[in-house]
Design a protein around this motif. Structure first.
Motif, PDB file in Angstrom:
ATOM      1  N   ALA A  87       0.837  -1.204   0.000  1.00  0.00           N
ATOM      2  CA  ALA A  87       0.000   0.000   0.000  1.00  0.00           C
ATOM      3  C   ALA A  87       0.868   1.250   0.000  1.00  0.00           C
ATOM      4  CB  ALA A  87      -0.916  -0.011   1.227  1.00  0.00           C
ATOM      5  N   ARG A  88       1.922   1.232   0.799  1.00  0.00           N
ATOM      6  CA  ARG A  88       2.813   2.393   0.878  1.00  0.00           C
ATOM      7  C   ARG A  88       3.509   2.638  -0.454  1.00  0.00           C
ATOM      8  NH1 ARG A  88       5.435   0.621   4.728  1.00  0.00           N
ATOM      9  NH2 ARG A  88       7.369  -0.048   3.739  1.00  0.00           N
ATOM     10  N   GLU A  89       3.995   1.570  -1.068  1.00  0.00           N
ATOM     11  CA  GLU A  89       4.720   1.718  -2.330  1.00  0.00           C
ATOM     12  C   GLU A  89       3.800   2.167  -3.467  1.00  0.00           C
ATOM     13  OE1 GLU A  89       6.467  -2.108  -2.839  1.00  0.00           O
ATOM     14  OE2 GLU A  89       8.216  -1.662  -1.567  1.00  0.00           O
ATOM     15  N   GLN A  90       2.534   1.751  -3.404  1.00  0.00           N
ATOM     16  CA  GLN A  90       1.587   2.084  -4.469  1.00  0.00           C
ATOM     17  C   GLN A  90       0.759   3.336  -4.155  1.00  0.00           C
ATOM     18  OE1 GLN A  90       1.578   0.470  -7.409  1.00  0.00           O
ATOM     19  NE2 GLN A  90       3.283  -0.752  -6.587  1.00  0.00           N
ATOM     20  N   GLY A  91       1.008   3.949  -3.009  1.00  0.00           N
ATOM     21  CA  GLY A  91       0.274   5.161  -2.645  1.00  0.00           C
ATOM     22  C   GLY A  91      -1.192   4.910  -2.345  1.00  0.00           C
ATOM     23  N   ILE A  92      -1.488   3.740  -1.780  1.00  0.00           N
ATOM     24  CA  ILE A  92      -2.880   3.366  -1.463  1.00  0.00           C
ATOM     25  C   ILE A  92      -3.130   3.573   0.022  1.00  0.00           C
ATOM     26  CG2 ILE A  92      -4.541   1.459  -1.391  1.00  0.00           C
ATOM     27  CD1 ILE A  92      -2.996   0.230  -3.764  1.00  0.00           C
ATOM     28  N   ASN A  93      -4.251   4.191   0.346  1.00  0.00           N
ATOM     29  CA  ASN A  93      -4.645   4.370   1.746  1.00  0.00           C
ATOM     30  C   ASN A  93      -5.301   3.082   2.243  1.00  0.00           C
ATOM     31  OD1 ASN A  93      -5.520   5.135   4.255  1.00  0.00           O
ATOM     32  ND2 ASN A  93      -6.901   6.753   3.546  1.00  0.00           N
ATOM     33  N   ASN A  94      -4.603   2.358   3.097  1.00  0.00           N
ATOM     34  CA  ASN A  94      -5.113   1.073   3.584  1.00  0.00           C
ATOM     35  C   ASN A  94      -5.676   1.183   5.003  1.00  0.00           C
ATOM     36  OD1 ASN A  94      -5.384  -1.843   3.055  1.00  0.00           O
ATOM     37  ND2 ASN A  94      -3.907  -2.110   4.701  1.00  0.00           N
ATOM     38  N   ARG A  95      -5.837   2.392   5.495  1.00  0.00           N
ATOM     39  CA  ARG A  95      -6.338   2.608   6.854  1.00  0.00           C
ATOM     40  C   ARG A  95      -7.846   2.335   6.895  1.00  0.00           C
ATOM     41  NH1 ARG A  95      -4.621   6.695  11.153  1.00  0.00           N
ATOM     42  NH2 ARG A  95      -6.483   7.122  12.398  1.00  0.00           N
ATOM     43  N   PRO A  96      -8.294   1.358   7.694  1.00  0.00           N
ATOM     44  CA  PRO A  96      -9.725   1.019   7.736  1.00  0.00           C
ATOM     45  C   PRO A  96     -10.542   2.079   8.469  1.00  0.00           C
ATOM     46  CG  PRO A  96      -8.539  -0.266   9.362  1.00  0.00           C
ATOM     47  CD  PRO A  96      -7.499   0.507   8.606  1.00  0.00           C
ATOM     48  N   THR A  97     -11.763   2.288   8.000  1.00  0.00           N
ATOM     49  CA  THR A  97     -12.658   3.262   8.638  1.00  0.00           C
ATOM     50  C   THR A  97     -14.022   2.671   8.989  1.00  0.00           C
ATOM     51  OG1 THR A  97     -13.383   4.031   6.453  1.00  0.00           O
ATOM     52  CG2 THR A  97     -11.576   5.242   7.493  1.00  0.00           C
ATOM     53  N   GLU A  98     -14.412   1.591   8.328  1.00  0.00           N
ATOM     54  CA  GLU A  98     -15.724   0.991   8.603  1.00  0.00           C
ATOM     55  C   GLU A  98     -15.761   0.400  10.004  1.00  0.00           C
ATOM     56  OE1 GLU A  98     -17.240  -1.723   5.667  1.00  0.00           O
ATOM     57  OE2 GLU A  98     -16.097  -0.733   4.072  1.00  0.00           O
TER      58      GLU A  98
END
Length: 199
Positions: A58-69
């Motif tokens: 996620a970090r390398e691809q710039g994806i926000n993987n922080r859960p919110t649900e």
């Protein structure tokens, strides 16, 4: 008459003793189930809350993987409590505080799961799985030995998947649905193949 009423009250208002939890401390989830869970609550004495969703992909691809649900946070809270229970069990069993459990993969959103080649039905996407390694006194445990220790800790789980160098712990959303299965897993031509084993 008053004595009779008091006796009745003592019978019907008697507090029940809490049932003993044999699969890990789930008290935090029970306390938070009626209120919103903040992501920082996933942390405990031996795990920082970010460990449960950190992802190099996620970090390398710039994806926000922080859960919110909230449903996912509730599941992660249960996963957190079970891993903390395992950590304390290992400390007690080996009579040392020099225990490290590393989460190599925790929660994954669908994008991260797709990029790492996870199953389309992976429990990681629900916050109900963690891939882990463990070291005791600086020595890394083999995944099959760690699996035996998980079983000894009496944590209820759905599946333990023994892979090449990690142990996958998968849980059901409802405790009664956990099957306590142990399997060997390997990827063959891009597909995960599992077979049941007894250890």
């Amino acid at each position: 008459m008053m004595k009779f009423i008091k006796n009745l009250l003592s019978i019907f208002c008697k507090k029940k003793k809490p049932s003993k939890n044999i699969y890990g401390n789930n008290e935090r989830y029970q306390q938070n189930s009626a209120s919103l869970i903040e992501i920082e609550e996933l942390g405990n004495a031996n795990f920082h809350y970010t460990e449960f969703y950190a992802s190099r992909t996620a970090r390398e691809q710039g994806i926000n993987n922080r859960p919110t649900e909230q449903r996912i946070l509730e599941n992660l809270l249960k996963t957190s409590d079970k891993l903390q229970h395992l950590h304390l069990f290992l400390q007690e069993k080996f009579n040392t505080s020099n225990v490290v459990i590393t989460i190599t993969s925790g929660y994954r959103n669908w994008q991260v799961n797709l990029l790492v080649g996870g199953s389309p039905t992976s429990r990681h996407m629900a916050g109900l799985a963690a891939d882990i390694k463990a070291t005791i006194l600086g020595m890394e445990l083999a995944p099959d030995k760690l699996a035996r220790l998980v079983i000894q800790s009496r944590i209820q789980f759905d599946q333990l998947l023994i892979e090449n160098n990690i142990l996958h712990l998968g849980f059901s959303e409802h405790e009664a649905d956990n099957r306590n299965e142990v399997k060997f897993a390997e990827k063959i031509k891009g597909n995960w193949v599992t077979r049941k084993i007894s250890i």
